[in-house]
Design a protein around this motif. Structure first.
Motif, PDB file in Angstrom:
ATOM      1  N   ALA A  45       0.831  -1.208   0.000  1.00 58.37           N
ATOM      2  CA  ALA A  45       0.000   0.000   0.000  1.00 58.37           C
ATOM      3  C   ALA A  45       0.865   1.257   0.000  1.00 58.37           C
ATOM      4  O   ALA A  45       0.559   2.235  -0.695  1.00 58.37           O
ATOM      5  CB  ALA A  45      -0.925  -0.009   1.214  1.00 58.37           C
ATOM      6  N   LEU A  46       1.953   1.240   0.752  1.00 59.02           N
ATOM      7  CA  LEU A  46       2.859   2.384   0.793  1.00 59.02           C
ATOM      8  C   LEU A  46       3.515   2.604  -0.562  1.00 59.02           C
ATOM      9  O   LEU A  46       3.605   3.748  -1.037  1.00 59.02           O
ATOM     10  CB  LEU A  46       3.915   2.173   1.876  1.00 59.02           C
ATOM     11  N   LEU A  47       3.955   1.542  -1.213  1.00 55.49           N
ATOM     12  CA  LEU A  47       4.537   1.669  -2.545  1.00 55.49           C
ATOM     13  C   LEU A  47       3.513   2.202  -3.549  1.00 55.49           C
ATOM     14  O   LEU A  47       3.835   3.045  -4.386  1.00 55.49           O
ATOM     15  CB  LEU A  47       5.085   0.325  -3.016  1.00 55.49           C
ATOM     16  N   PHE A  48       2.277   1.716  -3.475  1.00 50.32           N
ATOM     17  CA  PHE A  48       1.213   2.199  -4.357  1.00 50.32           C
ATOM     18  C   PHE A  48       0.979   3.694  -4.144  1.00 50.32           C
ATOM     19  O   PHE A  48       0.851   4.458  -5.097  1.00 50.32           O
ATOM     20  CB  PHE A  48      -0.069   1.405  -4.082  1.00 50.32           C
ATOM     21  N   PHE A  49       0.961   4.126  -2.883  1.00 51.32           N
ATOM     22  CA  PHE A  49       0.763   5.530  -2.554  1.00 51.32           C
ATOM     23  C   PHE A  49       1.901   6.384  -3.107  1.00 51.32           C
ATOM     24  O   PHE A  49       1.672   7.441  -3.702  1.00 51.32           O
ATOM     25  CB  PHE A  49       0.664   5.686  -1.032  1.00 51.32           C
ATOM     26  N   ILE A  50       3.134   5.926  -2.953  1.00 49.88           N
ATOM     27  CA  ILE A  50       4.291   6.692  -3.420  1.00 49.88           C
ATOM     28  C   ILE A  50       4.294   6.798  -4.941  1.00 49.88           C
ATOM     29  O   ILE A  50       4.546   7.874  -5.495  1.00 49.88           O
ATOM     30  CB  ILE A  50       5.591   6.048  -2.905  1.00 49.88           C
TER      31      ILE A  50
END
Length: 59
Positions: A45-50
């Motif tokens: 989720a963090l990678l998707f957000f970034i």
């Protein structure tokens, strides 16, 4: 190359050489399967957000 980009490369190099992928995954799943699944979900989720922030607003 400016100082901030150079410091980023140094940080990533240090991270890559000190923490191997297998050690990280083994540590996560040693804590428990559900904890590991939650940790993997958070990282994805963090990678998707970034990635979405880097792309900018869509028109």
């Amino acid at each position: 190359m400016n100082a901030s980009r150079l410091s980023l490369f140094v940080f990533l190099f240090a991270l890559a050489t000190t923490l191997t992928g297998c050690d990280a995954i083994a540590g996560i799943f040693k804590a428990g399967a559900y904890t590991g699944m939650i940790a993997v979900f958070i990282v994805v989720a963090l990678l998707f957000f970034i990635v979405n922030k880097m792309r900018g607003p869509r028109s």
